[in-house]
Design a protein around this motif. Sequence first.
Motif: not given
Length: 249
Positions: A240-246
């Motif tokens: 989720d972090k890779l998709k939305n924040e990275a």
Amino acid sequence: MKILVPVKRVIDYNVRPRVKADGSAVDLANVKMAMNPFDEIAVEEAMRLKEAGIATEVVVVSCGLPACQETLRTALALGADRAILVETDVELQPLAVAKLLKALAVQEAPQLVILGKQAIDDDSSQTGQMLAALMGWPQAVFASKVTVVDGKAKVAREVDGGTETLEVSLPAVVTTDLRLNEPRYATLPNIMKAKKKPLVTVKPADLGVDVAPRLATLKVAEPAKRKAGAMVADVAALVDKLKNEAKVI
Ligand code: AMP
């Protein structure tokens, strides 16, 4: 055949460099110095060629402050036969070192000059290449294997996707990569013997070389501090972090 090995005195690789308060340079006051690690590999390779009966003499050279004598004594303790210090308090840039080495290569007529692929203080990776150009000699840089047969050196170099093997006729310039060999340690008896080996000192003017810097350093700064990382609960949270924040910087 004779091998010339240039060895540079640099800040020890275990030391975390500090920048001077005025941002003009790295602070070297009271800092542990050592031989550039790639140059230790160069000395080791020269010694192995001597032990294999291919080289007859290994000459080490260092350019810089009188304290470079210490670096030369270390190289002598590792087995080099004699040393040359080109003494100057001028800040030496790769072109100046290459010109000094050229003057020495003309005097000494080595068949092989083995340098480090880069000095870990300035990371220039220029001196060997410049020396080869100034001498008009072939160069094989970033060597991971060196074989000398019949006046030629076969040099394997790691490149993207594999190994490239070059054959260069001698005299030539070779620079060392990390995987070329594992340098030996100097033994106490050899450290004692090294004190008696010949070490001559010359000045750049004796070699007819102008070492004045051609480049000016405008500013030296510490790298930006990395932000603290964060722990995620599970793979789903990571995705989720890779998709939305990275984001690509
Ligand atoms: P550089 O081009 O500065 O990254 O250095 C590459 C190599 O050149 C080093 O690994 C040394 O073998 C040699 N070298 C550079 N500067 C010096 C120096 N002041 N004295 C002796 N050798 C040097």
